[in-house]
Scaffold this motif. Structure first.
Motif, PDB file in Angstrom:
ATOM      1  N   HIS A  86       0.834  -1.203   0.000  1.00 32.28           N
ATOM      2  CA  HIS A  86       0.000   0.000   0.000  1.00 32.28           C
ATOM      3  C   HIS A  86       0.870   1.256   0.000  1.00 32.28           C
ATOM      4  O   HIS A  86       0.588   2.204  -0.723  1.00 32.28           O
ATOM      5  N   SER A  87       1.930   1.248   0.799  1.00 35.64           N
ATOM      6  CA  SER A  87       2.829   2.406   0.861  1.00 35.64           C
ATOM      7  C   SER A  87       3.537   2.626  -0.467  1.00 35.64           C
ATOM      8  O   SER A  87       3.679   3.761  -0.918  1.00 35.64           O
ATOM      9  N   ALA A  88       3.963   1.547  -1.092  1.00 37.03           N
ATOM     10  CA  ALA A  88       4.636   1.658  -2.389  1.00 37.03           C
ATOM     11  C   ALA A  88       3.676   2.173  -3.449  1.00 37.03           C
ATOM     12  O   ALA A  88       4.036   3.029  -4.260  1.00 37.03           O
ATOM     13  N   LYS A  89       2.441   1.680  -3.422  1.00 37.76           N
ATOM     14  CA  LYS A  89       1.437   2.139  -4.399  1.00 37.76           C
ATOM     15  C   LYS A  89       1.133   3.616  -4.189  1.00 37.76           C
ATOM     16  O   LYS A  89       1.044   4.383  -5.149  1.00 37.76           O
ATOM     17  N   LYS A  90       0.993   4.030  -2.944  1.00 40.05           N
ATOM     18  CA  LYS A  90       0.704   5.428  -2.637  1.00 40.05           C
ATOM     19  C   LYS A  90       1.858   6.323  -3.078  1.00 40.05           C
ATOM     20  O   LYS A  90       1.639   7.381  -3.666  1.00 40.05           O
ATOM     21  N   ALA A  91       3.080   5.889  -2.828  1.00 39.23           N
ATOM     22  CA  ALA A  91       4.252   6.674  -3.237  1.00 39.23           C
ATOM     23  C   ALA A  91       4.312   6.804  -4.756  1.00 39.23           C
ATOM     24  O   ALA A  91       4.585   7.886  -5.286  1.00 39.23           O
ATOM     25  N   GLY A  92       4.039   5.713  -5.459  1.00 37.83           N
ATOM     26  CA  GLY A  92       4.052   5.754  -6.916  1.00 37.83           C
ATOM     27  C   GLY A  92       2.991   6.673  -7.471  1.00 37.83           C
ATOM     28  O   GLY A  92       3.242   7.471  -8.383  1.00 37.83           O
ATOM     29  N   GLN A  93       1.797   6.608  -6.906  1.00 36.84           N
ATOM     30  CA  GLN A  93       0.706   7.448  -7.386  1.00 36.84           C
ATOM     31  C   GLN A  93       0.966   8.922  -7.081  1.00 36.84           C
ATOM     32  O   GLN A  93       0.716   9.785  -7.921  1.00 36.84           O
ATOM     33  N   GLU A  94       1.492   9.213  -5.898  1.00 36.49           N
ATOM     34  CA  GLU A  94       1.797  10.603  -5.549  1.00 36.49           C
ATOM     35  C   GLU A  94       2.900  11.168  -6.441  1.00 36.49           C
ATOM     36  O   GLU A  94       2.838  12.321  -6.857  1.00 36.49           O
ATOM     37  N   PHE A  95       3.904  10.344  -6.738  1.00 38.87           N
ATOM     38  CA  PHE A  95       4.976  10.789  -7.622  1.00 38.87           C
ATOM     39  C   PHE A  95       4.435  11.081  -9.020  1.00 38.87           C
ATOM     40  O   PHE A  95       4.757  12.108  -9.614  1.00 38.87           O
ATOM     41  N   GLU A  96       3.593  10.179  -9.526  1.00 36.25           N
ATOM     42  CA  GLU A  96       3.026  10.387 -10.859  1.00 36.25           C
ATOM     43  C   GLU A  96       2.161  11.648 -10.889  1.00 36.25           C
ATOM     44  O   GLU A  96       2.228  12.431 -11.836  1.00 36.25           O
ATOM     45  N   ALA A 100      -3.176  10.465 -12.515  1.00 34.10           N
ATOM     46  CA  ALA A 100      -2.444   9.434 -11.774  1.00 34.10           C
ATOM     47  C   ALA A 100      -3.384   8.359 -11.239  1.00 34.10           C
ATOM     48  O   ALA A 100      -3.052   7.177 -11.257  1.00 34.10           O
ATOM     49  N   GLU A 101      -4.564   8.752 -10.763  1.00 37.47           N
ATOM     50  CA  GLU A 101      -5.532   7.771 -10.257  1.00 37.47           C
ATOM     51  C   GLU A 101      -6.008   6.848 -11.367  1.00 37.47           C
ATOM     52  O   GLU A 101      -6.259   5.669 -11.133  1.00 37.47           O
ATOM     53  N   ALA A 102      -6.126   7.391 -12.575  1.00 35.46           N
ATOM     54  CA  ALA A 102      -6.545   6.562 -13.707  1.00 35.46           C
ATOM     55  C   ALA A 102      -5.476   5.537 -14.058  1.00 35.46           C
ATOM     56  O   ALA A 102      -5.782   4.448 -14.544  1.00 35.46           O
ATOM     57  N   GLY A 103      -4.211   5.864 -13.813  1.00 35.16           N
ATOM     58  CA  GLY A 103      -3.117   4.925 -14.039  1.00 35.16           C
ATOM     59  C   GLY A 103      -2.814   4.652 -15.502  1.00 35.16           C
ATOM     60  O   GLY A 103      -2.201   3.633 -15.817  1.00 35.16           O
ATOM     61  N   THR A 104      -3.222   5.538 -16.376  1.00 38.24           N
ATOM     62  CA  THR A 104      -3.038   5.284 -17.804  1.00 38.24           C
ATOM     63  C   THR A 104      -1.610   5.500 -18.282  1.00 38.24           C
ATOM     64  O   THR A 104      -1.216   4.915 -19.290  1.00 38.24           O
ATOM     65  N   LEU A 105      -0.842   6.294 -17.588  1.00 36.16           N
ATOM     66  CA  LEU A 105       0.531   6.556 -18.024  1.00 36.16           C
ATOM     67  C   LEU A 105       1.497   5.462 -17.588  1.00 36.16           C
ATOM     68  O   LEU A 105       2.489   5.196 -18.252  1.00 36.16           O
ATOM     69  N   GLY A 106       1.257   4.843 -16.455  1.00 38.09           N
ATOM     70  CA  GLY A 106       2.114   3.760 -15.978  1.00 38.09           C
ATOM     71  C   GLY A 106       3.334   4.212 -15.201  1.00 38.09           C
ATOM     72  O   GLY A 106       4.120   3.376 -14.744  1.00 38.09           O
ATOM     73  N   ILE A 107       3.507   5.490 -15.019  1.00 45.19           N
ATOM     74  CA  ILE A 107       4.664   6.000 -14.280  1.00 45.19           C
ATOM     75  C   ILE A 107       4.580   5.561 -12.818  1.00 45.19           C
ATOM     76  O   ILE A 107       5.558   5.110 -12.232  1.00 45.19           O
ATOM     77  N   GLY A 108       3.395   5.676 -12.252  1.00 44.02           N
ATOM     78  CA  GLY A 108       3.198   5.278 -10.857  1.00 44.02           C
ATOM     79  C   GLY A 108       3.482   3.810 -10.626  1.00 44.02           C
ATOM     80  O   GLY A 108       4.047   3.434  -9.601  1.00 44.02           O
TER      81      GLY A 108
END
Length: 106
Positions: A25-35, A78-86
């Motif tokens: 969860h922490s890794a996912k949150k960090a990835g989404q916040e970064f994106e 970022a929530e949509a996750g379409t770019l894949g950066i997160g």
């Protein structure tokens, strides 16, 4: 051998199972916040040359609040996750966190 829910072995197993979920969860949150941050910054650059003073534009109000709007656009993208950066950042954070956790055990 029956393990009761209150035994130290069961508690240890339960806490060990909870750690990966928390780490994921922490890794996912960090990835989404970064994106979200990165996309917001890219949008800032894109909108830098757009005039706000035309007949149908927001004028001074748009100039004042544009950065907040672009941050929210970044969060939505970022929530949509379409770019894949997160997802890439999430995988790296999870891998690095796993390495440091394993290093601390041994």
């Amino acid at each position: 051998m029956d393990i009761s829910p209150l035994s130290p072995t069961a508690q240890t197993a339960r806490s060990a199972a909870a750690k990966p979920a928390t780490q994921n969860h922490s890794a996912k949150k960090a990835g989404q916040e970064f994106e979200a941050l990165m996309v917001g910054q890219m949008l800032e650059s894109m909108f830098a040359g757009v005039e706000t003073g035309s007949a149908f534009s927001g004028g001074q109000g748009e100039r004042t609040w544009r950065s907040f709007m672009l941050q929210e656009y970044g969060k939505a993208i970022a929530e949509a996750g379409t770019l894949g950066i997160g997802r890439m950042v999430e995988a790296d954070v999870a891998r690095l966190y796993g390495q440091t956790s394993e290093g601390a055990k041994g």
